[in-house]
Design a protein around this motif. Structure first.
Motif, PDB file in Angstrom:
ATOM      1  N   ASN A   1      56.719  52.846 115.064  1.00  0.00           N
ATOM      2  CA  ASN A   1      56.934  51.662 114.336  1.00  0.00           C
ATOM      3  C   ASN A   1      56.904  50.497 114.861  1.00  0.00           C
ATOM      4  O   ASN A   1      56.232  49.428 114.513  1.00  0.00           O
ATOM      5  N   LEU A   2      57.365  50.219 116.204  1.00  0.00           N
ATOM      6  CA  LEU A   2      57.380  48.973 116.980  1.00  0.00           C
ATOM      7  C   LEU A   2      55.967  48.951 117.409  1.00  0.00           C
ATOM      8  O   LEU A   2      55.399  47.636 117.413  1.00  0.00           O
ATOM      9  N   ALA A   3      55.069  50.039 117.690  1.00  0.00           N
ATOM     10  CA  ALA A   3      53.880  49.447 117.872  1.00  0.00           C
ATOM     11  C   ALA A   3      53.046  49.132 116.796  1.00  0.00           C
ATOM     12  O   ALA A   3      52.195  48.205 117.049  1.00  0.00           O
ATOM     13  N   LYS A   4      53.360  49.581 115.680  1.00  0.00           N
ATOM     14  CA  LYS A   4      52.870  48.900 114.324  1.00  0.00           C
ATOM     15  C   LYS A   4      53.231  47.484 114.221  1.00  0.00           C
ATOM     16  O   LYS A   4      52.411  46.561 113.678  1.00  0.00           O
TER      17      LYS A   4
ATOM     18  N   SER B   1      53.364  52.663 121.793  1.00  0.00           N
ATOM     19  CA  SER B   1      52.794  53.804 121.327  1.00  0.00           C
ATOM     20  C   SER B   1      52.844  54.911 122.489  1.00  0.00           C
ATOM     21  O   SER B   1      52.977  56.263 122.298  1.00  0.00           O
ATOM     22  N   ALA B   2      52.788  54.678 123.681  1.00  0.00           N
ATOM     23  CA  ALA B   2      52.812  55.547 124.669  1.00  0.00           C
ATOM     24  C   ALA B   2      54.289  56.155 125.027  1.00  0.00           C
ATOM     25  O   ALA B   2      54.409  57.361 125.229  1.00  0.00           O
TER      26      ALA B   2
ATOM     27  N   ASP C   1      59.420  58.149 116.398  1.00  0.00           N
ATOM     28  CA  ASP C   1      58.852  57.395 115.230  1.00  0.00           C
ATOM     29  C   ASP C   1      59.344  55.956 115.197  1.00  0.00           C
ATOM     30  O   ASP C   1      58.551  55.119 114.865  1.00  0.00           O
ATOM     31  N   LYS C   2      60.287  55.768 116.023  1.00  0.00           N
ATOM     32  CA  LYS C   2      60.970  54.426 115.894  1.00  0.00           C
ATOM     33  C   LYS C   2      60.075  53.369 117.074  1.00  0.00           C
ATOM     34  O   LYS C   2      59.426  52.175 116.775  1.00  0.00           O
TER      35      LYS C   2
ATOM     36  N   ASP D   1      54.801  58.609 122.249  1.00  0.00           N
ATOM     37  CA  ASP D   1      53.962  60.066 122.501  1.00  0.00           C
ATOM     38  C   ASP D   1      54.868  60.899 123.529  1.00  0.00           C
ATOM     39  O   ASP D   1      54.964  62.066 123.390  1.00  0.00           O
ATOM     40  N   GLU D   2      55.234  59.980 124.468  1.00  0.00           N
ATOM     41  CA  GLU D   2      56.149  60.710 125.424  1.00  0.00           C
ATOM     42  C   GLU D   2      57.287  61.291 124.761  1.00  0.00           C
ATOM     43  O   GLU D   2      57.873  62.571 125.029  1.00  0.00           O
ATOM     44  N   LEU D   3      58.170  60.652 123.928  1.00  0.00           N
ATOM     45  CA  LEU D   3      59.354  61.135 123.310  1.00  0.00           C
ATOM     46  C   LEU D   3      58.959  62.404 122.555  1.00  0.00           C
ATOM     47  O   LEU D   3      59.699  63.307 122.207  1.00  0.00           O
ATOM     48  N   ARG D   4      57.734  62.401 121.747  1.00  0.00           N
ATOM     49  CA  ARG D   4      57.287  63.435 120.830  1.00  0.00           C
ATOM     50  C   ARG D   4      56.965  64.558 121.552  1.00  0.00           C
ATOM     51  O   ARG D   4      57.309  65.551 121.124  1.00  0.00           O
TER      52      ARG D   4
END
Length: 244
Positions: A102-105, A82-83, A98-99, A86-89
């Motif tokens: 999804n991994l975080a999910k 998730s972190a 988003d990838k 956020d950094e990429l976004r």
């Protein structure tokens, strides 16, 4: 051996009233020996069954610990993913962000599954822990009864030996009772008394015979004197009178 049969055996043996059982026994020592053997065998069976139960509990605890550790690990992975998203976004890379989301999910799903397994194992672990505690307590009770049985058996054997020794002493005392006319010493004493009486009789008889012989000698002397005086009379010699 099933769990229920273990509980039943432990409860029955641990609550056994040893004194009541001994009171109804025809041969208490033999019964105690048999009970010691039965208790020892039952304790060995119970120990094996309890060891298996404890082993199963430890496996459950290990699985639970692994589920908890897995849930924590997937939680850390979800946080990291998730972190990164956020950094990429923030950097304008929405596709890669988003990838990672999804991994975080996925990680969060794994975390939930591990937590669910851990939570499901908790009642079973609690139940098995209670069972093990009861089995351990019952086993200690059985070992205590076994110690009591052995102590009573040893005490009974010691008392039996003392009673037997006392009986032998009494028999020995009776056998040497010189006042008992039926004993060997009594019969021997009676034989000696008869021999002594026989000797006394012989002595008395010998004494009577000797007196008779002296009396016979005295009678012979008197008769000789009479004959001598008669001969003197016939010769004209009168016997002289005793001086007054």
């Amino acid at each position: 051996m099933t769990k229920q049969s273990i509980f039943g055996r432990i409860a029955q043996l641990a609550k056994a009233n040893i004194n009541a059982l001994l009171d109804s026994a025809e041969d208490p020592q033999k019964m105690l020996d048999q009970m010691v053997r039965d208790y020892t065998a039952s304790i060995q069976e119970a120990e094996a069954a309890i060891a298996q139960t404890i082993g199963n509990l430890r496996l459950l605890e290990q699985d639970y610990a692994e589920d908890v550790a897995s849930a924590q690990d997937w939680g850390r992975k979800a946080l990291a993913a998730s972190a990164k998203a956020d950094e990429l976004r923030r950097g304008g890379n929405s596709a890669d962000a988003d990838k990672f989301d999804n991994l975080a999910k996925v990680a969060l799903g794994k975390q939930l599954a591990a937590e669910s397994q851990a939570k499901a194992a908790q009642p079973t672990i609690a139940s098995q822990t209670e069972v093990v505690d009861k089995l351990k307590s019952g086993l200690e009770g059985m070992k205590g009864k076994l110690g009591e049985l052995r102590a009573k058996r040893d005490q009974l054997v010691a008392r039996a030996k003392i009673a037997d020794a006392q009986s032998q002493v009494l028999d020995a005392v009776k056998s040497i009772d010189i006042l008992d006319p039926t004993s060997e010493l009594g019969r021997f004493e009676e034989k000696i008394r008869r021999e002594e009486a026989k000797v006394l009789g012989q002595q008395e008889l010998a004494s009577s015979s000797l007196d008779a012989q002296f009396e016979a000698l005295e009678d012979v002397g008197v008769q000789a004197e009479v004959d001598a005086r008669l001969a003197a009379l016939k010769q004209g010699n009168a016997p002289q009178a005793i001086d007054q």
